[in-house]
Every structure is written in structure tokens, then in C-alpha cells.
Motif scaffolding. Structure first.
Motif, PDB file in Angstrom:
ATOM      1  N   ALA A 156      27.768  32.107  48.164  1.00 17.02           N
ATOM      2  CA  ALA A 156      27.151  32.549  46.908  1.00 17.02           C
ATOM      3  C   ALA A 156      28.209  32.618  45.817  1.00 17.02           C
ATOM      4  O   ALA A 156      29.346  33.009  46.076  1.00 17.02           O
ATOM      5  N   ILE A 157      27.820  32.193  44.609  1.00 14.94           N
ATOM      6  CA  ILE A 157      28.727  32.388  43.476  1.00 14.94           C
ATOM      7  C   ILE A 157      28.127  33.476  42.588  1.00 14.94           C
ATOM      8  O   ILE A 157      26.987  33.392  42.138  1.00 14.94           O
ATOM      9  N   LEU A 158      28.946  34.514  42.386  1.00  9.85           N
ATOM     10  CA  LEU A 158      28.455  35.736  41.751  1.00  9.85           C
ATOM     11  C   LEU A 158      29.075  35.935  40.378  1.00  9.85           C
ATOM     12  O   LEU A 158      30.301  35.994  40.249  1.00  9.85           O
ATOM     13  N   PRO A 159      28.261  36.084  39.358  1.00  8.24           N
ATOM     14  CA  PRO A 159      28.795  36.387  38.024  1.00  8.24           C
ATOM     15  C   PRO A 159      29.341  37.821  38.013  1.00  8.24           C
ATOM     16  O   PRO A 159      29.163  38.556  38.987  1.00  8.24           O
ATOM     17  N   PRO A 160      30.004  38.244  36.929  1.00  7.98           N
ATOM     18  CA  PRO A 160      30.545  39.607  36.886  1.00  7.98           C
ATOM     19  C   PRO A 160      29.466  40.655  37.197  1.00  7.98           C
ATOM     20  O   PRO A 160      28.309  40.499  36.780  1.00  7.98           O
ATOM     21  N   PHE A 161      29.869  41.691  37.904  1.00  7.11           N
ATOM     22  CA  PHE A 161      28.919  42.737  38.293  1.00  7.11           C
ATOM     23  C   PHE A 161      28.624  43.642  37.107  1.00  7.11           C
ATOM     24  O   PHE A 161      29.505  43.943  36.308  1.00  7.11           O
ATOM     25  N   ALA A 162      27.398  44.105  37.044  1.00  3.68           N
ATOM     26  CA  ALA A 162      26.987  44.927  35.901  1.00  3.68           C
ATOM     27  C   ALA A 162      26.115  46.097  36.334  1.00  3.68           C
ATOM     28  O   ALA A 162      25.298  46.593  35.572  1.00  3.68           O
TER      29      ALA A 162
END
Lengths: 146, 80
Positions: free
Chosen positions: B72-78
Motif C-alpha cells: 500500500a502507498i499511504l499519503p501523509p496521515f491526518a
């Protein structure tokens, strides 16, 4: 035996009534002397002249629940807690509404304070939840935790 | 060659134009090589600070990807 992985996600905002009920449920647990609660609320930030109306949350659900499970286990290991509850919104939450609810209970205040800070910081940095900040005109930007 | 299922979320899903894509990649690929490959295919990825998870665990660039892994490629966590 590994404990069951719980689902932390609640569709839409976390309502004050839900939080009140959660508190009420602990009145029968007489070894508890201190509760501590963290509530994350959606801010109406102004970004490049536009105001945030809501955050639309999405997540890598399976991983997020797994990571929170590990945080929970680590917190129980590290701190002397009676119980712990963690909920996060998924989907749209308007500014001013609650999107994160962390509730820890212990015999004494110090454990509760320390555990809560640990858990919230871990959630912020390790849980794959993503937020689309939606402006009043429905345009958007992607949120990044500081 | 090995076949990898790649998952994307939020901003990475938007960049890929899909929630998941299937890739044909060489054996013994490491995460950094996957990143380089993806950034060539999808140049906007290099503009964001995304992380890679293998089988639901965040990994370093030197980790090997094996057939059947969930990548999985994960964008910045928010969150929060």
C-alpha cells in the motif's frame, strides 16, 4: 492468545451523546478513580483565503484497526489502566464537530494523564487515516498532521 | 517477474486514478525500487510525502517485496 482487533471507526461525527453514554457506562466500575478524555475537533482553518467547512476522512481500515490494536496493547503494557476506548470518524465531519474520542480510566490521575498523551500522539503519527479538507465552495486540499 | 497488487488511499488514490492497481515487477524488488518505478509512472507521487506499507506494516526502503504481499502507498496521515 491475541485479542480481537476492534473497529475504531464511526461513520460521521462522534456525537456528544455517545461520549456521555460512554462515561455513564463506567459508573459501575468501582476500581476507577480517574478518567481522562481527549476529543479531537475539526477546525475551520483558513487556507489561502478559503475556510475549511468539513473534513472528509478516509482510511486504510484494516491497517488502521491493526495499528490501533498495537497502540492499545502497548498502552496497557506501559500504564496501569482499567480501561481504554478509542474511536475515530470516517466520512464527513463538519467544522466544530468531534472526529476523535480517546477515553482512558485508571485508579489514579497520573496514569490516566500519561496514558492519554501517549495514545493520542501514537494515533496522530502512526494510524493511516487521511483527511480531505473541504472548503465552503466544495473545492478541497489534503490535510497533513503537524 | 512477480505480480503485485498495490493499494492506494486518499491523495495517492487520486494520483493513481484507482484504489488498486496490479503491477508486473521483477523478483526481489525492494521498496525503494518500487518507489522509483511508481514515481516514473506517476510523477505527482514525488511531490508528496507518501509511505509504503507491506502487509499492513510500515516499512523501510530496503525491505524486499515478495509475491503475494499486500503493498500500500499511504499519503501523509491526518487522523485526529
Amino acid at each position: 492468545m491475541k485479542k480481537k482487533v476492534k473497529n475504531i471507526f464511526i461513520e460521521g461525527p462522534i456525537l456528544p451523546e455517545f461520549i456521555a453514554n460512554s462515561i455513564a457506562k463506567h459508573q459501575s466500575k468501582l476500581d476507577i478513580g480517574a478518567h481522562d478524555i481527549f476529543l479531537g475537533q475539526v477546525r475551520a482553518d483558513e487556507i489561502e483565503g478559503k475556510r475549511v467547512q468539513a473534513i472528509d476522512y478516509s482510511a486504510y481500515n484494516d491497517m488502521a484497526n491493526e495499528v490501533v490494536h498495537d497502540i492499545r496493547e502497548a498502552a496497557f503494557e506501559k500504564f496501569d489502566l482499567s480501561c481504554m476506548h478509542i474511536y475515530h470518524s470516517i466520512g464527513r465531519v463538519e467544522s466544530g464537530q468531534i472526529c476523535l474520542f480517546v477515553f482512558v480510566s485508571s485508579a489514579h490521575r497520573k496514569m490516566a494523564f500519561d496514558a492519554l498523551r501517549f495514545i493520542v500522539e501514537e494515533i496522530k503519527s502512526k494510524v493511516p487515516v487521511f483527511g480531505k479538507e473541504v472548503f465552503e465552495d466544495e473545492s478541497y486540499t489534503w490535510k497533513v498532521n503537524k | 517477474m512477480q505480480r503485485i497488487e498495490l493499494l492506494a488511499f486518499g491523495q495517492t488514490e487520486e494520483i493513481l486514478g484507482a484504489q488498486s492497481v496490479t503491477l508486473e515487477l521483477k523478483e526481489d524488488l525492494i521498496v525503494d525500487e518500487l518507489r522509483a518505478f511508481l514515481e516514473k509512472e506517476y510523477s505527482r507521487l514525488s511531490e508528496i510525502n507518501y509511505s509504503v506499507a507491506l502487509n499492513q506494516k510500515g516499512v523501510e526502503g530496503s525491505e524486499k517485496i515478495k509475491e503475494g504481499d499486500i503493498v500500500a502507498i499511504l499519503p501523509p496521515f491526518a487522523g485526529g
